[in-house]
Design an enzyme around this catalytic site. Structure first.
Site, PDB file in Angstrom:
ATOM      1  N   ASP A   1      31.558   5.149  37.207  1.00 23.67           N
ATOM      2  CA  ASP A   1      32.222   4.025  36.555  1.00 23.67           C
ATOM      3  C   ASP A   1      31.225   3.402  35.592  1.00 23.67           C
ATOM      4  OD1 ASP A   1      33.558   1.697  35.794  1.00 23.67           O
ATOM      5  OD2 ASP A   1      34.439   1.386  37.773  1.00 23.67           O
TER       6      ASP A   1
ATOM      7  N   ARG B   1      31.911   1.049  33.247  1.00 25.18           N
ATOM      8  CA  ARG B   1      32.438  -0.157  32.611  1.00 25.18           C
ATOM      9  C   ARG B   1      31.475  -1.336  32.745  1.00 25.18           C
ATOM     10  NH1 ARG B   1      38.246  -0.380  35.375  1.00 25.18           N
ATOM     11  NH2 ARG B   1      36.938   0.315  37.115  1.00 25.18           N
TER      12      ARG B   1
END
Length: 204
Positions: free
Chosen positions: A131, A133
Protein backbone atom coordinates in the site's frame (compact mmCIF):
# COMPACT_ATOMS: atom_id res chain seq x y z
CA UNK A 1 4.73 18.69 1.02
CA UNK A 2 4.30 22.45 0.94
CA UNK A 3 1.29 24.06 2.57
CA UNK A 4 -1.78 23.88 0.35
CA UNK A 5 -4.15 26.70 -0.44
CA UNK A 6 -7.53 26.64 -2.08
CA UNK A 7 -7.36 27.38 -5.80
CA UNK A 8 -10.97 27.19 -7.00
CA UNK A 9 -14.46 26.32 -5.77
CA UNK A 10 -17.04 25.28 -8.36
CA UNK A 11 -20.57 23.96 -7.73
CA UNK A 12 -21.35 20.88 -9.83
CA UNK A 13 -24.75 19.14 -9.88
CA UNK A 14 -24.03 15.42 -9.58
CA UNK A 15 -26.38 12.49 -9.94
CA UNK A 16 -28.32 14.39 -12.61
CA UNK A 17 -28.69 17.35 -10.28
CA UNK A 18 -30.03 15.50 -7.25
CA UNK A 19 -26.89 16.41 -5.29
CA UNK A 20 -25.32 19.85 -5.42
CA UNK A 21 -21.65 19.52 -4.57
CA UNK A 22 -18.84 22.04 -4.42
CA UNK A 23 -15.64 20.78 -6.06
CA UNK A 24 -12.50 22.36 -4.63
CA UNK A 25 -9.03 22.39 -6.18
CA UNK A 26 -5.74 23.30 -4.50
CA UNK A 27 -2.45 25.04 -5.14
CA UNK A 28 0.82 23.89 -3.59
CA UNK A 29 0.79 20.13 -4.25
CA UNK A 30 4.07 19.50 -6.03
CA UNK A 31 3.09 15.93 -6.94
CA UNK A 32 0.82 17.23 -9.69
CA UNK A 33 -1.78 14.57 -8.96
CA UNK A 34 -4.71 16.99 -8.80
CA UNK A 35 -6.43 15.71 -5.66
CA UNK A 36 -9.89 17.21 -5.19
CA UNK A 37 -12.20 17.96 -2.27
CA UNK A 38 -15.96 17.65 -2.69
CA UNK A 39 -18.16 19.49 -0.21
CA UNK A 40 -21.85 19.02 0.54
CA UNK A 41 -23.53 21.28 3.07
CA UNK A 42 -26.13 18.66 4.04
CA UNK A 43 -29.86 18.62 3.67
CA UNK A 44 -32.02 21.42 4.97
CA UNK A 45 -32.42 21.26 8.72
CA UNK A 46 -29.22 19.36 9.44
CA UNK A 47 -27.12 20.91 12.20
CA UNK A 48 -23.54 21.73 11.12
CA UNK A 49 -20.96 19.86 13.18
CA UNK A 50 -17.60 21.14 14.38
CA UNK A 51 -16.36 17.65 13.43
CA UNK A 52 -17.72 17.11 9.90
CA UNK A 53 -18.02 13.71 8.29
CA UNK A 54 -15.12 13.09 5.90
CA UNK A 55 -14.41 10.27 3.48
CA UNK A 56 -10.87 9.81 2.12
CA UNK A 57 -11.47 8.01 -1.15
CA UNK A 58 -8.61 6.80 -3.31
CA UNK A 59 -9.31 6.90 -7.02
CA UNK A 60 -10.40 3.59 -8.56
CA UNK A 61 -11.19 3.90 -12.26
CA UNK A 62 -12.40 0.31 -12.55
CA UNK A 63 -14.70 0.53 -9.54
CA UNK A 64 -15.75 4.19 -9.42
CA UNK A 65 -16.44 4.57 -13.15
CA UNK A 66 -17.09 1.09 -14.50
CA UNK A 67 -18.62 -0.58 -11.44
CA UNK A 68 -16.05 -3.37 -11.17
CA UNK A 69 -17.09 -6.21 -8.90
CA UNK A 70 -13.48 -7.01 -7.99
CA UNK A 71 -13.45 -4.34 -5.27
CA UNK A 72 -15.95 -2.35 -3.21
CA UNK A 73 -14.69 1.11 -4.20
CA UNK A 74 -17.63 2.22 -6.32
CA UNK A 75 -20.14 1.18 -3.67
CA UNK A 76 -18.16 2.93 -0.94
CA UNK A 77 -18.05 6.13 -3.00
CA UNK A 78 -21.82 5.97 -3.58
CA UNK A 79 -22.38 5.40 0.14
CA UNK A 80 -20.15 8.37 0.99
CA UNK A 81 -22.06 10.64 -1.41
CA UNK A 82 -25.36 9.56 0.16
CA UNK A 83 -24.22 10.08 3.73
CA UNK A 84 -22.37 13.34 3.21
CA UNK A 85 -25.19 14.78 1.09
CA UNK A 86 -27.49 13.95 4.02
CA UNK A 87 -25.52 15.49 6.86
CA UNK A 88 -22.80 17.61 5.29
CA UNK A 89 -19.06 17.14 5.05
CA UNK A 90 -16.31 16.35 2.57
CA UNK A 91 -15.14 13.63 0.23
CA UNK A 92 -11.43 13.94 -0.49
CA UNK A 93 -10.93 12.25 -3.85
CA UNK A 94 -7.26 11.24 -3.88
CA UNK A 95 -5.52 10.35 -7.14
CA UNK A 96 -3.91 7.20 -5.74
CA UNK A 97 -5.10 4.49 -8.11
CA UNK A 98 -4.44 0.91 -7.09
CA UNK A 99 -3.43 1.81 -3.53
CA UNK A 100 -0.83 4.12 -5.03
CA UNK A 101 0.76 1.81 -7.63
CA UNK A 102 -1.15 3.11 -10.65
CA UNK A 103 -3.71 1.68 -13.04
CA UNK A 104 -1.40 -0.38 -15.26
CA UNK A 105 0.32 -1.98 -12.26
CA UNK A 106 -3.10 -2.70 -10.74
CA UNK A 107 -4.08 -4.60 -13.86
CA UNK A 108 -0.80 -6.54 -13.65
CA UNK A 109 -1.66 -7.38 -10.04
CA UNK A 110 -5.15 -8.49 -11.09
CA UNK A 111 -3.59 -10.94 -13.54
CA UNK A 112 -1.57 -12.45 -10.69
CA UNK A 113 -4.67 -12.58 -8.48
CA UNK A 114 -6.34 -14.63 -11.22
CA UNK A 115 -3.58 -17.19 -10.61
CA UNK A 116 -4.51 -17.44 -6.93
CA UNK A 117 -2.41 -14.80 -5.17
CA UNK A 118 -4.08 -12.31 -2.86
CA UNK A 119 -3.97 -8.55 -3.48
CA UNK A 120 -0.94 -7.95 -1.25
CA UNK A 121 1.02 -10.96 -2.50
CA UNK A 122 0.46 -9.80 -6.08
CA UNK A 123 1.96 -6.39 -5.33
CA UNK A 124 4.95 -8.02 -3.67
CA UNK A 125 5.52 -10.25 -6.69
CA UNK A 126 5.63 -7.10 -8.84
CA UNK A 127 8.20 -5.62 -6.40
CA UNK A 128 5.71 -2.95 -5.42
CA UNK A 129 4.54 -1.77 -1.97
CA UNK A 130 1.47 -3.46 -0.49
CA UNK A 131 0.00 0.00 0.00
CA UNK A 132 1.79 3.10 -1.25
CA UNK A 133 -0.85 5.68 -0.38
CA UNK A 134 0.00 8.87 1.48
CA UNK A 135 -2.89 10.29 3.48
CA UNK A 136 -0.73 13.15 4.71
CA UNK A 137 -1.86 15.04 1.61
CA UNK A 138 -5.45 14.62 2.82
CA UNK A 139 -4.48 16.22 6.14
CA UNK A 140 -2.98 19.19 4.27
CA UNK A 141 -6.13 19.52 2.15
CA UNK A 142 -8.24 19.55 5.31
CA UNK A 143 -6.08 22.22 6.92
CA UNK A 144 -6.49 24.38 3.81
CA UNK A 145 -10.25 23.91 4.19
CA UNK A 146 -10.10 24.92 7.85
CA UNK A 147 -10.99 21.42 9.09
CA UNK A 148 -8.88 20.34 12.05
CA UNK A 149 -11.34 17.95 13.68
CA UNK A 150 -13.52 15.35 11.97
CA UNK A 151 -15.34 12.05 11.90
CA UNK A 152 -13.83 9.78 9.28
CA UNK A 153 -15.89 7.33 7.22
CA UNK A 154 -13.64 4.32 6.65
CA UNK A 155 -12.91 0.68 7.39
CA UNK A 156 -9.16 1.28 7.09
CA UNK A 157 -7.44 2.10 10.41
CA UNK A 158 -4.37 3.45 8.59
CA UNK A 159 -6.37 6.45 7.33
CA UNK A 160 -7.24 7.56 10.86
CA UNK A 161 -3.68 6.95 12.06
CA UNK A 162 -2.13 8.99 9.25
CA UNK A 163 -4.58 11.86 9.77
CA UNK A 164 -3.78 11.93 13.50
CA UNK A 165 -0.03 11.78 12.79
CA UNK A 166 -0.45 14.83 10.55
CA UNK A 167 -2.26 17.01 13.06
CA UNK A 168 -5.93 16.25 12.39
CA UNK A 169 -8.08 15.27 15.37
CA UNK A 170 -10.15 12.17 14.57
CA UNK A 171 -13.04 12.15 17.05
CA UNK A 172 -14.79 9.11 15.57
CA UNK A 173 -14.13 6.38 13.02
CA UNK A 174 -17.36 5.35 11.30
CA UNK A 175 -17.16 2.10 9.31
CA UNK A 176 -18.70 1.87 5.88
CA UNK A 177 -21.12 -0.90 5.02
CA UNK A 178 -19.73 -4.22 3.80
CA UNK A 179 -20.34 -4.32 0.05
CA UNK A 180 -19.61 -7.97 -0.67
CA UNK A 181 -20.29 -9.93 -3.83
CA UNK A 182 -19.05 -13.20 -5.31
CA UNK A 183 -16.16 -11.44 -7.08
CA UNK A 184 -14.72 -9.40 -4.18
CA UNK A 185 -15.25 -11.79 -1.28
CA UNK A 186 -11.62 -12.90 -1.12
CA UNK A 187 -10.36 -9.34 -1.52
CA UNK A 188 -12.43 -8.10 1.43
CA UNK A 189 -11.46 -11.05 3.61
CA UNK A 190 -7.80 -10.36 2.87
CA UNK A 191 -8.14 -6.70 3.88
CA UNK A 192 -9.82 -7.72 7.14
CA UNK A 193 -7.29 -10.41 8.02
CA UNK A 194 -4.04 -8.79 6.87
CA UNK A 195 -4.70 -5.09 7.39
CA UNK A 196 -7.32 -5.16 10.19
CA UNK A 197 -10.00 -3.36 8.18
CA UNK A 198 -13.19 -3.16 10.22
CA UNK A 199 -15.09 -5.66 8.12
CA UNK A 200 -17.35 -8.01 10.03
CA UNK A 201 -16.32 -11.48 8.91
CA UNK A 202 -19.72 -12.78 9.98
CA UNK A 203 -21.13 -10.96 6.94
CA UNK A 204 -19.40 -13.59 4.81
Amino acid sequence: MNELTIKRRVVIPVRAGDVMAEFISFDGDESGKEHIAIFCEGKEGCVPSDAPLVRLHSECLTGDVFGSGRCDCGEQLDEAIDRIHEEGGYILYLRQEGRGIGLYAKLDAYALQDQGYDTYQANEMLHLPQDDRDFGVAANMLKALGVHKLRVLTNNPDKAHQLSDNGIEVVEVIPTKVHVNKHNRGYLLTKAKRKQHTINLEDF
